[in-house]
Design an enzyme around this catalytic site. Sequence first.
Site, PDB file in Angstrom:
ATOM      1  N   ARG A  26      38.372  -3.521   9.554  1.00  0.00           N
ATOM      2  CA  ARG A  26      39.978  -2.762  10.861  1.00  0.00           C
ATOM      3  C   ARG A  26      39.948  -1.486  10.057  1.00  0.00           C
ATOM      4  O   ARG A  26      40.179  -1.840   8.577  1.00  0.00           O
ATOM      5  CB  ARG A  26      40.739  -3.570  10.979  1.00  0.00           C
ATOM      6  CG  ARG A  26      40.664  -5.130  11.166  1.00  0.00           C
ATOM      7  CD  ARG A  26      41.768  -6.246  11.259  1.00  0.00           C
ATOM      8  NE  ARG A  26      41.710  -6.782   9.504  1.00  0.00           N
ATOM      9  CZ  ARG A  26      42.766  -6.969   9.506  1.00  0.00           C
ATOM     10  NH1 ARG A  26      44.248  -7.019  10.081  1.00  0.00           N
ATOM     11  NH2 ARG A  26      43.195  -7.234   7.881  1.00  0.00           N
TER      12      ARG A  26
ATOM     13  N   LEU B  86      47.844 -10.732  20.851  1.00  0.00           N
ATOM     14  CA  LEU B  86      48.342 -11.565  21.442  1.00  0.00           C
ATOM     15  C   LEU B  86      49.687 -11.062  22.047  1.00  0.00           C
ATOM     16  O   LEU B  86      51.048 -11.129  22.525  1.00  0.00           O
ATOM     17  CB  LEU B  86      49.040 -13.021  21.869  1.00  0.00           C
ATOM     18  CG  LEU B  86      48.999 -14.116  22.886  1.00  0.00           C
ATOM     19  CD1 LEU B  86      47.829 -13.937  23.618  1.00  0.00           C
ATOM     20  CD2 LEU B  86      49.178 -15.191  22.433  1.00  0.00           C
TER      21      LEU B  86
ATOM     22  N   GLY C 250      50.465  -4.515  25.155  1.00  0.00           N
ATOM     23  CA  GLY C 250      51.309  -3.358  25.187  1.00  0.00           C
ATOM     24  C   GLY C 250      50.201  -2.810  26.230  1.00  0.00           C
ATOM     25  O   GLY C 250      49.613  -2.925  27.125  1.00  0.00           O
TER      26      GLY C 250
ATOM     27  N   GLY D 189      41.842   0.303  22.019  1.00  0.00           N
ATOM     28  CA  GLY D 189      41.223   1.218  22.056  1.00  0.00           C
ATOM     29  C   GLY D 189      40.247   1.797  20.460  1.00  0.00           C
ATOM     30  O   GLY D 189      40.005   0.772  19.583  1.00  0.00           O
TER      31      GLY D 189
ATOM     32  N   CYS E 287      36.016   1.235  18.447  1.00  0.00           N
ATOM     33  CA  CYS E 287      34.761   0.491  18.249  1.00  0.00           C
ATOM     34  C   CYS E 287      35.216  -0.470  19.797  1.00  0.00           C
ATOM     35  O   CYS E 287      34.242  -0.792  20.660  1.00  0.00           O
ATOM     36  CB  CYS E 287      35.213  -0.906  17.432  1.00  0.00           C
ATOM     37  SG  CYS E 287      34.616   0.431  15.442  1.00  0.00           S
TER      38      CYS E 287
HETATM   39  N1  NAD Z   1      35.126   2.299  12.010  1.00  0.00           N
HETATM   40  C1  NAD Z   1      35.182   0.763  12.296  1.00  0.00           C
HETATM   41  O1  NAD Z   1      36.482  -0.016  12.359  1.00  0.00           O
HETATM   42  C2  NAD Z   1      34.214   0.067  11.991  1.00  0.00           C
HETATM   43  C3  NAD Z   1      34.348  -0.943  12.481  1.00  0.00           C
HETATM   44  C4  NAD Z   1      33.392  -1.700  12.281  1.00  0.00           C
HETATM   45  C5  NAD Z   1      31.965  -1.653  12.659  1.00  0.00           C
HETATM   46  N2  NAD Z   1      31.629  -0.386  12.767  1.00  0.00           N
HETATM   47  C6  NAD Z   1      30.467   0.470  13.021  1.00  0.00           C
HETATM   48  O2  NAD Z   1      30.058   1.166  12.556  1.00  0.00           O
HETATM   49  C7  NAD Z   1      28.949   2.132  13.181  1.00  0.00           C
HETATM   50  C8  NAD Z   1      29.935   3.568  12.102  1.00  0.00           C
HETATM   51  O3  NAD Z   1      30.734   3.335  12.719  1.00  0.00           O
HETATM   52  P1  NAD Z   1      32.178   4.891  12.317  1.00  0.00           P
HETATM   53  O4  NAD Z   1      33.117   4.464  12.784  1.00  0.00           O
HETATM   54  O5  NAD Z   1      31.762   4.241  10.538  1.00  0.00           O
HETATM   55  O6  NAD Z   1      31.376   5.989  12.643  1.00  0.00           O
HETATM   56  P2  NAD Z   1      31.567   7.483  12.090  1.00  0.00           P
HETATM   57  O7  NAD Z   1      31.704   8.318  13.444  1.00  0.00           O
HETATM   58  O8  NAD Z   1      33.166   7.831  12.077  1.00  0.00           O
HETATM   59  O9  NAD Z   1      30.288   7.439  10.683  1.00  0.00           O
HETATM   60  C9  NAD Z   1      29.206   7.563  10.967  1.00  0.00           C
HETATM   61  C10 NAD Z   1      28.391   8.252  10.484  1.00  0.00           C
HETATM   62  O10 NAD Z   1      27.046   8.860  10.266  1.00  0.00           O
HETATM   63  C11 NAD Z   1      26.589  10.388  10.165  1.00  0.00           C
HETATM   64  N3  NAD Z   1      25.334   9.822  10.611  1.00  0.00           N
HETATM   65  C12 NAD Z   1      24.814  10.267  11.667  1.00  0.00           C
HETATM   66  N4  NAD Z   1      23.533  10.505  11.781  1.00  0.00           N
HETATM   67  C13 NAD Z   1      23.269  10.408  10.420  1.00  0.00           C
HETATM   68  C14 NAD Z   1      21.582  10.389   9.697  1.00  0.00           C
HETATM   69  N5  NAD Z   1      20.879  10.769  10.561  1.00  0.00           N
HETATM   70  N6  NAD Z   1      21.784   9.901   8.494  1.00  0.00           N
HETATM   71  C15 NAD Z   1      23.351  10.089   7.876  1.00  0.00           C
HETATM   72  N7  NAD Z   1      24.477  10.742   8.561  1.00  0.00           N
HETATM   73  C16 NAD Z   1      24.327  10.120   9.501  1.00  0.00           C
HETATM   74  C17 NAD Z   1      27.398  10.514  10.621  1.00  0.00           C
HETATM   75  O11 NAD Z   1      27.305  12.281  10.552  1.00  0.00           O
HETATM   76  C18 NAD Z   1      29.652  10.193  10.528  1.00  0.00           C
HETATM   77  O12 NAD Z   1      29.688  10.102   8.733  1.00  0.00           O
HETATM   78  C19 NAD Z   1      29.550   1.892  14.207  1.00  0.00           C
HETATM   79  O13 NAD Z   1      28.186   1.227  14.518  1.00  0.00           O
HETATM   80  C20 NAD Z   1      31.053   1.284  14.439  1.00  0.00           C
HETATM   81  O14 NAD Z   1      30.753   0.721  15.835  1.00  0.00           O
HETATM   82  C21 NAD Z   1      33.011   0.869  12.718  1.00  0.00           C
END
Ligand code: NAD
Length: 406
Positions: A155, A254, A257, A261, A264
């Site tokens: 998270r 629960l 609000g 958003g 994810c």
């Molecule tokens: N943010 C969260 O809390 C969270 C939690 C669990 C899962 N996820 C999943 O993790 C994944 C990443 O989410 P995020 O929030 O870190 O996204 P983000 O947009 O913050 O980060 C993605 C990164 O990947 C880089 N990138 C894109 N193409 C690339 C490439 N070809 N080579 C190397 N780097 C590249 C981007 O420049 C960016 O820095 C998503 O699938 C998301 O659903 C995110």
Amino acid sequence: MPRVTVIGTGYLGLTHAVCLADLGHEVLAIDVDAAKIAKAANGEAPFFEPGLEPLLRKNLDSGRLRFTMSFAEVADFGDVHFLCVGTPEGESGRADLGYVYSAADALAPHLASRCLVVGKSTVPVGTARLVMNRMQAAAPAGREVELAWNPEFLREGFAVQDSLTPDRIVLGVTSGRAEPLLREVYAAPLTAGIPLLVMDLETAELVKVAANAFLATKISFINAMAEVCEQAGADVLALAEALGHDARIGRRFLSPGLGFGGGCLPKDVRAFRATAASLGVDSVVSLLTTVDAVNQGRRDRVAALAREIAGGRLAGQRVAVLGVAFKPNSDDVRDSPSLAVCERLMAEGAVVSVHDPVAMPNAAKRQPDLAYAVSVSAAAERADLVLHLTEWADYRAIDPAALARA
Ligand SMILES: NC(=O)c1ccc[n+]([C@@H]2O[C@H](COP(=O)([O-])OP(=O)(O)OC[C@H]3O[C@@H](n4cnc5c(N)ncnc54)[C@H](O)[C@@H]3O)[C@@H](O)[C@H]2O)c1
């Protein structure tokens, strides 16, 4: 110990890289965004996440964590490559897998030695096998590409804690080799008793989207109950408290609000709905359509409440909004409910001034037309109405009467 690389240094990837280095691994992280890599290599987290920056510096100083922009270097260095790139919302709510494919395409031709590629991004079921076949086709002749999926449940706001001590570790594997290798990577949390669940690729991909669909459903459920309570003259907070004492239901997620958003839940709900539609599972399509609609309805309801309080017209009203991040302890404004409300208010002619402890620079990139105030009191000065839309602890401590007098 296996040497680890992390591809993509966003909210997920940078946290993963820093935490694995902190667990004692040699980690090399790569991103295509040169500014992000320069900042991270300099010890600055490119986004706000409590506790991340000191850990980043500590592990840079130890020499265990390094950054690069060269996929050849990544392939040469790693025994285990974690794919952590973004999977944003694409056409018709489907996940845009372009970043996953481009990262896989960039890495595969350099894979000279035996290694394991592990997806962590949230993807539609079936993606892992497509990525594996794609990498196999692009890898040097005779080089077998082995893939596993290890979805992430962290998270934002608690990312370091969640990465170091997750509730569980889920592994989707295709062979007997991936599990022992990943057991070495996660030796510290596994020794501490964190449960490990090993399954096939498809189930592992689905665990993540099903978890997010469930959490989103729980939030929309209590928000739908809030609508019932409003009509019936009941108290949804008391209702939630009483429901939450039932061990089968639980109190978390629960809180009625403004709804969910961020980067994810909204896009994962829509991507799962699109997957369910393509699989012909209508029950999931209609369930998630409702979950999303209830969630969007909260944003409309808050804008309507503001209109009601303003006497039926928002045009010319000065509205102060406290909080623009999608949730407290984060600077992430992707699909921020607060920002969406601000946009609705502005569309009706309100003059909106916002404050947020850390998210204003990101919000200004997405919504340059809002006024960004240097303090809560500056935002609230001469305001007709103050809306508290992101639950930062500092805002919860504000006495509305004192703010009105100031
Ligand atoms: N943010 C969260 O809390 C969270 C939690 C669990 C899962 N996820 C999943 O993790 C994944 C990443 O989410 P995020 O929030 O870190 O996204 P983000 O947009 O913050 O980060 C993605 C990164 O990947 C880089 N990138 C894109 N193409 C690339 C490439 N070809 N080579 C190397 N780097 C590249 C981007 O420049 C960016 O820095 C998503 O699938 C998301 O659903 C995110």
